[in-house]
Design an enzyme around this catalytic site. Structure first.
Site, PDB file in Angstrom:
ATOM      1  N   GLU A 101       0.857  -1.298   0.247  1.00  9.73           N
ATOM      2  CA  GLU A 101      -0.002  -0.361  -0.228  1.00  9.73           C
ATOM      3  C   GLU A 101       0.640   1.238  -0.153  1.00  9.73           C
ATOM      4  OE1 GLU A 101      -2.883   1.092  -0.130  1.00  9.73           O
ATOM      5  OE2 GLU A 101      -4.070  -0.350   0.631  1.00  9.73           O
ATOM      6  N   ASP A 102       0.605   2.531  -0.603  1.00 14.86           N
ATOM      7  CA  ASP A 102       1.648   3.360  -0.472  1.00 14.86           C
ATOM      8  C   ASP A 102       0.280   4.394   0.580  1.00 14.86           C
ATOM      9  OD1 ASP A 102      -1.440   3.719  -1.384  1.00 14.86           O
ATOM     10  OD2 ASP A 102      -0.832   5.127  -2.834  1.00 14.86           O
ATOM     11  N   ASP A 105      -4.008   5.548   6.747  1.00 15.08           N
ATOM     12  CA  ASP A 105      -4.712   6.405   7.009  1.00 15.08           C
ATOM     13  C   ASP A 105      -5.119   5.899   8.122  1.00 15.08           C
ATOM     14  OD1 ASP A 105      -6.063   8.755   7.016  1.00 15.08           O
ATOM     15  OD2 ASP A 105      -5.848   9.798   5.274  1.00 15.08           O
ATOM     16  N   SER A 106      -7.279   5.782   7.331  1.00 14.48           N
ATOM     17  CA  SER A 106      -8.550   5.132   8.219  1.00 14.48           C
ATOM     18  C   SER A 106      -8.124   3.588   8.726  1.00 14.48           C
ATOM     19  CB  SER A 106      -9.818   5.368   7.836  1.00 14.48           C
ATOM     20  OG  SER A 106      -9.443   4.394   6.648  1.00 14.48           O
ATOM     21  N   LYS A 133      -0.533   6.994   9.417  1.00 18.46           N
ATOM     22  CA  LYS A 133      -1.128   7.636   9.560  1.00 18.46           C
ATOM     23  C   LYS A 133      -1.688   7.065  11.248  1.00 18.46           C
ATOM     24  CE  LYS A 133      -2.932  11.676   6.105  1.00 18.46           C
ATOM     25  NZ  LYS A 133      -3.443  11.590   5.831  1.00 18.46           N
TER      26      LYS A 133
END
Ligand SMILES: O=P(O)(O)OC[C@H]1O[C@H](OP(=O)(O)OP(=O)(O)O)[C@H](O)[C@@H]1O
Ligand code: HPA
Length: 183
Positions: A101-102, A105-106, A133
């Protein structure tokens, strides 16, 4: 070029390509050590992973295979939250999988990807993400093994990551900044 503007949003240089390459070299070494003799399948999640996947694979020095998938909502149902994995294109049963995955986030995309791959009787699933993140994660994962950079909540573009479809082609990663910071 240190600052860019896309659709009235300002971005400043955050992680340059030299840093990215250095980090990927180390991730490639880690993966090569762990997966020697396991013939893993790297499964890239399109679109964002394309640059990371290309650079990562050049730093993996063990036999392996590469595949790409795309997540899509089922069409024509009311279950828009259910995602389907498109494009697997090979038999993954019994295989050691590394999801590429680049950005996490969530964690929603990753959760759907893992759930879909688990249905294919794979032997194991590890996750390799360039960016994560931690403060934004909405799910718990026990298999995010390789992370390039942990970042704050800022929105980032470049190196495969887009804003409104733009900027995927930039070799460096930029982060969104308040307008006043770039004045
Ligand atoms: O952890 P999340 O909150 O789910 O966000 C991460 C996902 O979002 C982006 O994909 P997107 O669905 O925007 O598609 P793209 O890769 O084509 O940009 C990115 O490439 C990750 O796959
Ligand atoms: O910060 C981001 N940038 C681009 N795409 C994304 N998808 C999830 N988070 C991001």
């Amino acid at each position: 070029m240190k600052h860019i503007q896309i659709d009235n949003l300002d971005f400043e240089l955050f992680i340059d390509y030299e840093q990215i390459k250095k980090r990927i070299r180390l991730m490639g070494i880690d993966i090569s050590v762990k997966y020697a003799d396991k013939n893993p399948v790297f499964v890239g999640v399109l679109n964002g992973c394309f640059m990371f996947m290309a650079d990562l694979m050049k730093q993996v020095h063990v036999p392996c295979e590469v595949s790409f998938v795309k997540l899509s909502s089922y069409q024509g149902t009311q279950q828009d939250h259910i995602k389907e994995l498109l494009g697997v294109g090979m038999d993954l049963s019994g295989r050691e999988i590394i999801i590429v995955e680049d950005i996490i986030d969530s964690g929603n995309s990753l959760q759907h990807t893992i759930a879909a791959l688990e249905k294919l009787n794979v032997a194991s699933i590890a996750v390799c993400a360039l960016l994560m993140k931690p403060d934004c994660l909405q799910h718990e994962f026990d298999n995010i093994t390789y992370v390039g950079f942990e970042i704050d909540r800022e929105f980032v573009v470049g190196y495969g990551l887009d804003y409104n479809g733009q900027c995927r082609n930039l070799p460096d990663i930029y982060k969104n900044v308040a307008h006043s910071e770039t004045a």
